[in-house]
Design a protein around this motif. Structure first.
Motif, mmCIF file in Angstrom:
data_model
loop_
_atom_site.group_PDB
_atom_site.id
_atom_site.type_symbol
_atom_site.label_atom_id
_atom_site.label_comp_id
_atom_site.label_asym_id
_atom_site.label_seq_id
_atom_site.Cartn_x
_atom_site.Cartn_y
_atom_site.Cartn_z
ATOM 1 N N GLY A 57 0.793 -1.215 0.000
ATOM 2 C CA GLY A 57 0.000 0.000 0.000
ATOM 3 C C GLY A 57 0.826 1.265 0.000
ATOM 4 O O GLY A 57 1.913 1.325 -0.585
ATOM 5 N N PRO A 58 0.335 2.331 0.668
ATOM 6 C CA PRO A 58 0.983 3.646 0.638
ATOM 7 C C PRO A 58 2.348 3.612 1.320
ATOM 8 O O PRO A 58 2.747 2.574 1.870
ATOM 9 N N PRO A 59 3.079 4.758 1.315
ATOM 10 C CA PRO A 59 4.441 4.772 1.869
ATOM 11 C C PRO A 59 4.553 4.225 3.278
ATOM 12 O O PRO A 59 5.548 3.617 3.636
ATOM 13 N N GLY A 60 3.542 4.430 4.105
ATOM 14 C CA GLY A 60 3.604 3.908 5.471
ATOM 15 C C GLY A 60 3.116 2.487 5.597
ATOM 16 O O GLY A 60 3.092 1.932 6.702
ATOM 17 N N GLY A 61 2.730 1.873 4.473
ATOM 18 C CA GLY A 61 2.182 0.520 4.508
ATOM 19 C C GLY A 61 3.122 -0.527 5.068
ATOM 20 O O GLY A 61 2.707 -1.354 5.905
ATOM 21 N N PRO A 62 4.413 -0.560 4.653
ATOM 22 C CA PRO A 62 5.317 -1.574 5.203
ATOM 23 C C PRO A 62 5.447 -1.526 6.719
ATOM 24 O O PRO A 62 5.467 -2.569 7.376
ATOM 25 N N LEU A 63 5.508 -0.315 7.290
ATOM 26 C CA LEU A 63 5.611 -0.202 8.738
ATOM 27 C C LEU A 63 4.344 -0.706 9.427
ATOM 28 O O LEU A 63 4.406 -1.462 10.410
ATOM 29 N N LEU A 64 3.173 -0.313 8.890
ATOM 30 C CA LEU A 64 1.913 -0.733 9.482
ATOM 31 C C LEU A 64 1.741 -2.244 9.359
ATOM 32 O O LEU A 64 1.317 -2.921 10.298
ATOM 33 N N PHE A 65 2.090 -2.791 8.182
ATOM 34 C CA PHE A 65 1.963 -4.235 7.976
ATOM 35 C C PHE A 65 2.892 -4.989 8.918
ATOM 36 O O PHE A 65 2.513 -6.013 9.505
ATOM 37 N N ALA A 66 4.118 -4.504 9.084
ATOM 38 C CA ALA A 66 5.063 -5.159 9.987
ATOM 39 C C ALA A 66 4.542 -5.144 11.424
ATOM 40 O O ALA A 66 4.667 -6.134 12.157
ATOM 41 N N ALA A 67 3.926 -4.013 11.838
ATOM 42 C CA ALA A 67 3.399 -3.913 13.195
ATOM 43 C C ALA A 67 2.265 -4.903 13.421
ATOM 44 O O ALA A 67 2.216 -5.592 14.457
ATOM 45 N N VAL A 68 1.359 -5.004 12.462
ATOM 46 C CA VAL A 68 0.238 -5.937 12.592
ATOM 47 C C VAL A 68 0.730 -7.378 12.518
ATOM 48 O O VAL A 68 0.280 -8.256 13.263
ATOM 49 N N LEU A 69 1.677 -7.641 11.605
ATOM 50 C CA LEU A 69 2.212 -8.995 11.451
ATOM 51 C C LEU A 69 2.874 -9.467 12.743
ATOM 52 O O LEU A 69 2.663 -10.611 13.180
ATOM 53 N N ALA A 70 3.658 -8.610 13.376
ATOM 54 C CA ALA A 70 4.310 -8.985 14.628
ATOM 55 C C ALA A 70 3.291 -9.239 15.723
ATOM 56 O O ALA A 70 3.441 -10.169 16.533
ATOM 57 N N LEU A 71 2.221 -8.435 15.754
ATOM 58 C CA LEU A 71 1.194 -8.604 16.770
ATOM 59 C C LEU A 71 0.421 -9.900 16.559
ATOM 60 O O LEU A 71 0.164 -10.659 17.506
ATOM 61 N N VAL A 72 0.064 -10.195 15.303
ATOM 62 C CA VAL A 72 -0.652 -11.443 14.999
ATOM 63 C C VAL A 72 0.226 -12.640 15.338
ATOM 64 O O VAL A 72 -0.238 -13.633 15.926
ATOM 65 N N GLY A 73 1.506 -12.559 15.000
ATOM 66 C CA GLY A 73 2.413 -13.653 15.330
ATOM 67 C C GLY A 73 2.520 -13.884 16.820
ATOM 68 O O GLY A 73 2.560 -15.020 17.291
ATOM 69 N N LEU A 74 2.551 -12.791 17.592
ATOM 70 C CA LEU A 74 2.638 -12.901 19.045
ATOM 71 C C LEU A 74 1.407 -13.575 19.628
ATOM 72 O O LEU A 74 1.490 -14.414 20.529
ATOM 73 N N VAL A 75 0.230 -13.234 19.079
ATOM 74 C CA VAL A 75 -1.027 -13.791 19.575
ATOM 75 C C VAL A 75 -1.158 -15.263 19.197
ATOM 76 O O VAL A 75 -1.599 -16.099 19.995
ATOM 77 N N LEU A 76 -0.755 -15.604 17.969
ATOM 78 C CA LEU A 76 -0.964 -16.963 17.471
ATOM 79 C C LEU A 76 0.124 -17.943 17.882
ATOM 80 O O LEU A 76 -0.070 -19.155 17.757
ATOM 81 N N GLN A 77 1.266 -17.460 18.362
ATOM 82 C CA GLN A 77 2.363 -18.370 18.637
ATOM 83 C C GLN A 77 1.989 -19.480 19.631
ATOM 84 O O GLN A 77 2.288 -20.648 19.383
ATOM 85 N N PRO A 78 1.324 -19.196 20.758
ATOM 86 C CA PRO A 78 0.957 -20.307 21.650
ATOM 87 C C PRO A 78 0.058 -21.341 20.981
ATOM 88 O O PRO A 78 0.177 -22.541 21.237
ATOM 89 N N VAL A 79 -0.850 -20.872 20.103
ATOM 90 C CA VAL A 79 -1.728 -21.799 19.394
ATOM 91 C C VAL A 79 -0.922 -22.680 18.456
ATOM 92 O O VAL A 79 -1.121 -23.900 18.379
ATOM 93 N N LEU A 80 0.032 -22.069 17.737
ATOM 94 C CA LEU A 80 0.847 -22.834 16.799
ATOM 95 C C LEU A 80 1.724 -23.844 17.529
ATOM 96 O O LEU A 80 1.891 -24.980 17.080
ATOM 97 N N VAL A 81 2.272 -23.445 18.671
ATOM 98 C CA VAL A 81 3.100 -24.372 19.437
ATOM 99 C C VAL A 81 2.278 -25.554 19.927
ATOM 100 O O VAL A 81 2.685 -26.710 19.821
ATOM 101 N N GLY A 82 1.107 -25.269 20.479
ATOM 102 C CA GLY A 82 0.249 -26.360 20.952
ATOM 103 C C GLY A 82 -0.141 -27.299 19.839
ATOM 104 O O GLY A 82 -0.137 -28.524 20.003
ATOM 105 N N ALA A 83 -0.461 -26.740 18.666
ATOM 106 C CA ALA A 83 -0.825 -27.581 17.531
ATOM 107 C C ALA A 83 0.358 -28.424 17.083
ATOM 108 O O ALA A 83 0.204 -29.599 16.740
ATOM 109 N N ALA A 84 1.552 -27.814 17.085
ATOM 110 C CA ALA A 84 2.731 -28.550 16.651
ATOM 111 C C ALA A 84 3.006 -29.738 17.568
ATOM 112 O O ALA A 84 3.348 -30.828 17.114
#
Length: 714
Positions: A57-84
Motif C-alpha cells: 500500500g501507501p508509503p507507510g504501509g510496510p511499517l503498518l503491515f510489519a506492526a500488525v504482522l508482529a502482533l498477529v504472530g505474538l497472539v498466534l504463537q501459543p496456538v501454533l506451538v500447541g498444535a505442533a
C-alpha cells in the motif's frame, strides 16, 4: 523467585538492559515487539518491491503491515506451538513453513491497503521476512541467541514457577566434550573464552586438570562421571563374548544394556536431576536426547523445538546456522589442502553435514532444554556439548575452527548465566570435559594400511573391521529417536527413519582379507565367519578372536597365528601390544617388554613414553574380563606428542599418548573440591557428588563412598 545474595567473586550478569528486562518483563516484551517490527520493515519493503503478488500500500504501509504482522504472530504463537506438539514433529516442520504464511495472510486480511494474491505469495513473504530479520538481528544484536534467551525468560516471567525448596542451590554440569586442559588454559590466557575467563580471573571459579583412566573415551568417562563405574567399557566399540555381539556405546539399544549392567541406581542425577544429550542418564528421573533411555522426554523436546521454529526467525536461524557451518567446513577443508596443513585427515560432505547438525540445531536445542529446566527449578542438570570434539576430530585440536567451536560453547555459558538470574533457585555452574584429545597423522596414511589390514596380513586371516568414526552420528540418531517418541503419525514416521538409520549404520563391521589396502568398500559387510574382529577407538586398537568364550593367551595366539603378536609389537606405528602371558598380562614393544603384575622390564620399557600412570592404567584394563585378546596402542612421538589414530581422524582419543588423558574441570571456589589432581572418572563422580551434597542434594541417597582427599571447605 527466591532472592540470593551476591558474594565476592561470584560471576555478575552483565548488561543493564538484560537486568532491567528481567525486573520488568512488560518492558522487555514491548522492546522485543518494537525491535521485531523494525527488523520486519526492510523485509516487507523488499517483498513489496520484488514480489508481484504482494503490495503493502501507501508509503507507510510496510511499517503498518510489519506492526500488525508482529502482533498477529505474538497472539498466534501459543496456538501454533500447541498444535505442533499435538501433531508431532511433522506438525512442527509444517507449521514452521505453513504457519508463518498463515500469519502473513491474516495480517494482510486485517489491512485493506495490503494486497496478497495467493498462499504462495504469503509463503515467500514469510520466508523473506525470516531471512532478513535474522540477518539484521545478527548485525544489531551480535547474534540472535540473546533474543532466544530473552524469549525464554519472558515466558517464565508470565508463568512463574514456585518450587518447594528455593533455598537449595541447583547445580548445572556442562560437559565441554573432548576439551584438553592445555587448550582451555591457552584460551583463558588469550581471553578468547570471555565467560570462563571472567569467572576464573575474578576468582569465582578455579580451573584444574584431571586425568581420565584408560580408555580415554566418552562412554567410559561418562559412565564413570555419571554412575561412578569405569569398568565394563573397554572402548567405544567392543566384542561382548558372553552375548556374542558387537557393542557400540552410541547405539540406543546397546547404551541401554550397558547402563542396565553397570548402574548402581545412585547416579549423579538420581536426586531430581535431568540428563540432556548424553550417552547415559546418571539415573536421572528425566532424560532427553540421551542414548540409554530411548523415547523419553519426547514431548518436552517437541515443545522446545516448536517454540523455536514457529517464531518467524527461529527456523531461519537454525537453517542459516546449519548452512553456515556446512559452508565454512567445506571452505576450511579446502583451505587446509591448499595450504598443505599437516597433519590432516579427509573431510567429506558427510563430516560437514554432521558438523552442521551438532554445531547448529543441536547446540540451540540443548540450550533451550537446559534453560527450560533451569526456569522450572530442576535441582541438577548434566548436558554434553560436543561442538569442539566433533570439529577437532576432523580439523585438529588447535585449528582455528576448533577454537571457534570452543568460543561458541563459552557464549552458551553466558546465555545460561543470564537464564540463571531469572531461575527460581540459585544455580552453581560446574564445567568439565570427559577426556582430552591427541593429534597426529592417521595410521593408515602413515603406513599404507590400517590396523585391520595389518592384522589380516600378519594372521593370514579374514577380519571384520569396525574403525569408522561414528561417535558424532549417534547424536543425530538420538535426536531422531526423540522425535520418534511422539505417539502420532509423524512419530511413527520418525520411528521408520530411525530404523532406516540402524540398517544403514556405519557401525556395521566390514570384511578385510589378507592383502587388502586401507581403502575398503562400504558394501563389503562382514559375514560373521571372519577369524578376528578389529576395532579402532582413537589410537587404541582392540583385537578379538571371534566366537571364543575365553580370552586367548600369548601361547595360544602364537600357536594359531605365529606371526601376529610379534608382528604387531615390531611395527613402527605401534607403541605397545598387551596380551595375557603365563605370568599375567604383558606389554610388548619393539625393543622390550613390561610384565604388568610385578613391573619386571626387559630391554626398553614400552610403557615409558606414555606417562607415569601408564602401567597402572594398562594393568587395570588388561585384567578385565571384557578385555580383548590383544590391545594395541599406537606410537607417540616424544617431540610433538603426536599419535596415530586407527580411525580416520586427525584428532583422536581412546588410548594413551598426547593430551587425550588431560581433561579439565572448572568449579566454583566456594564449593568443596579436591586440591590434588583427580585420577579417574569414578573419582570425579565422588567429587561431584560431594558438591551436590554440600548444596543440599542427595539426602535420601546412600553415601557415595569415602570423601575425596584434602577437600577444601569454603
Amino acid at each position: 523467585m527466591a532472592s540470593h545474595e551476591t558474594g565476592s567473586g561470584r560471576a555478575q550478569v552483565a548488561g543493564e538492559l538484560t537486568r532491567e528486562s528481567f525486573r520488568r518483563p512488560w518492558a522487555a516484551q514491548l522492546g522485543a515487539y518494537v525491535m521485531t517490527v523494525l527488523l520486519m520493515v526492510p523485509a516487507v519493503w523488499i517483498c513489496d518491491w520484488a514480489l508481484p503478488g504482494f503490495h503493502a500500500g501507501p508509503p507507510g504501509g510496510p511499517l503498518l503491515f510489519a506492526a500488525v504482522l508482529a502482533l498477529v504472530g505474538l497472539v498466534l504463537q501459543p496456538v501454533l506451538v500447541g498444535a505442533a506438539v499435538r501433531l508431532g514433529w511433522l506438525g512442527v516442520l509444517l507449521l514452521a513453513f505453513l504457519g508463518q504464511a498463515l500469519v502473513v495472510m491474516i495480517a494482510a486480511r486485517l489491512l485493506p491497503m495490503v494486497t496478497l494474491d495467493d498462499y504462495w505469495s504469503a509463503l515467500v513473504v514469510a520466508i523473506v521476512i525470516g531471512l532478513v530479520g535474522t540477518i539484521l538481528g545478527w548485525i544489531g544484536s551480535a547474534g540472535t541467541s540473546q533474543v532466544l534467551v530473552g524469549r525464554l525468560v519472558s515466558t517464565h516471567r508470565r508463568r512463574r514457577v514456585e518450587i518447594e525448596d528455593p533455598e537449595v542451590d541447583g547445580v548445572l554440569f556442562v560437559q565441554m566434550d573432548g576439551v584438553p586442559f592445555p587448550v582451555l588454559q591457552m584460551a583463558v590466557s588469550a581471553g578468547t573464552v570471555p565467560t570462563l575467563t571472567r569467572w576464573i580471573r575474578s576468582g569465582s571459579h578455579t580451573m584444574a586438570e584431571w586425568t581420565p583412566k584408560l580408555p580415554a573415551t566418552t562412554p567410559a568417562s561418562q559412565m564413570g562421571i555419571l554412575h561412578g563405574v569405569i569398568d565394563g567399557i573397554p572402548a567405544f566399540r567392543w566384542y561382548d563374548r558372553a552375548r556374542d555381539k558387537v557393542m557400540v556405546a552410541n547405539k540406543p539399544a546397546d547404551a541401554a544394556v550397558i547402563e542396565t549392567d553397570l548402574s548402581t541406581g545412585r547416579g549423579l542425577l538420581a536426586d531430581d536431576g535431568v540428563s540432556i544429550s548424553n550417552l547415559f542418564t546418571g539415573d536421572a528421573p528425566a532424560a532427553v536426547l540421551t542414548m540409554s533411555r530411548r523415547a523419553r522426554g519426547g514431548e518436552l523436546a517437541q515443545r522446545a523445538v516448536a517454540n523455536f521454529v514457529v517464531n518467524p526467525s527461529g527456523l531461519t536461524r537454525a537453517l542459516s546456522r546449519s548452512v553456515s557451518e556446512l559452508t565454512r567446513d567445506r571452505f576450511q577443508a579446502k583451505r587446509a589442502i591448499r595450504r598443505d596443513v599437516q597433519p590432516r585427515c579427509e573431510r567429506t560432505w558427510e563430516t560437514a553435514l554432521l558438523r552442521a547438525v551438532t554445531n547448529g540445531a543441536l547446540r540451540d536445542l540443548n540450550t533451550i532444554l537446559v534453560a527450560q529446566h533451569m526456569l522450572r527449578g530442576t535441582r541438577s542438570i548434566y548436558v554434553d556439548y560436543v561442538d569442539y570434539d566433533e570439529i577437532a576430530h576432523h580439523a585438529g585440536m588447535l585449528r582455528p575452527e576448533s577454537l571457534e567451536a570452543l568460543e561458541a560453547v563459552d557464549a552458551v555459558l553466558h546465555q545460561l548465566e543470564l537464564v540463571a538470574a531469572a531461575a527460581p533457585r540459585r544455580y552453581r555452574f560446574v564445567i568439565l570435559s570427559d577426556h582430552g584429545q591427541s593429534q597426529g597423522a592417521v595410521f593408515a596414511d602413515r603406513y599404507g594400511e590400517d590396523l585391520a589390514a595389518l592384522v589380516a596380513r600378519l594372521a593370514d586371516s579374514e577380519v571384520a573391521a569396525s574403525d569408522d568414526s561414528v561417535e558424532g552420528w549417534g547424536r543425530t540418531q538420538a535426536l531422531v529417536d526423540e522425535l520418534a517418541s511422539a505417539g502420532n503419525v509423524s512419530g511413527r514416521g520418525m520411528t521408520s527413519a530411525s530404523r532406516a538409520m540402524d540398517k544403514r549404520s556405519r557401525n556395521r563391521p566390514e570384511q578385510v582379507s589378507p592383502g587388502d589396502t586401507s581403502t575398503r568398500s562400504a558394501d563389503r559387510g562382514a559375514t560373521g565367519a571372519e577369524t578376528f574382529h578389529v576395532f579402532g577407538s582413537g589410537n587404541l586398537g582392540l583385537i578379538y578372536a571371534r566366537g571364543e568364550k575365553e580370552r586367548l593367551d600369548r601361547t595360544e595366539l602364537h600357536r594359531r597365528f605365529p606371526g601376529l603378536v610379534e608382528g604387531l609389537a615390531l611395527h613402527p606405528g605401534v607403541g605397545f601390544v598387551v596380551v595375557m602371558d603365563r605370568d599375567g598380562p604383558i606389554a610388548l614393544g619393539n625393543r622390550g617388554s613390561h610384565r604388568l603384575d610385578d613391573g619386571h622390564v626387559e630391554g626398553e620399557d614400552p610403557l615409558a613414553p606414555f606417562g607415569v600412570h601408564a602401567p597402572e592404567f594398562v594393568t587395570r584394563v588388561a585384567h578385565r574380563p571384557e578385555a580383548p585378546d590383544i590391545y594395541v596402542n599406537s606410537l607417540v612421538d616424544p617431540g610433538t606428542e603426536e599419535v596415530a589414530a586407527f580411525e580416520g581422524l586427525v584428532g583422536c582419543h581412546g588410548g594413551l599418548g598426547g593430551w587425550q588423558d588431560r581433561a579439565m574441570v572448572v568449579v566454583p571456589t566456594d564449593l568443596p573440591f579436591p586440591t590434588d589432581r583427580i585420577i579417574g572418572a569414578d573419582a570425579m563422580h565422588m567429587a561431584l557428588c560431594g558438591i551436590l551434597r554440600h548444596c543440599g542434594h542427595r539426602e535420601g541417597i546412600a553415601y557415595d563412598g569415602a570423601p575425596p582427599a584434602r577437600l577444601t571447605e569454603p
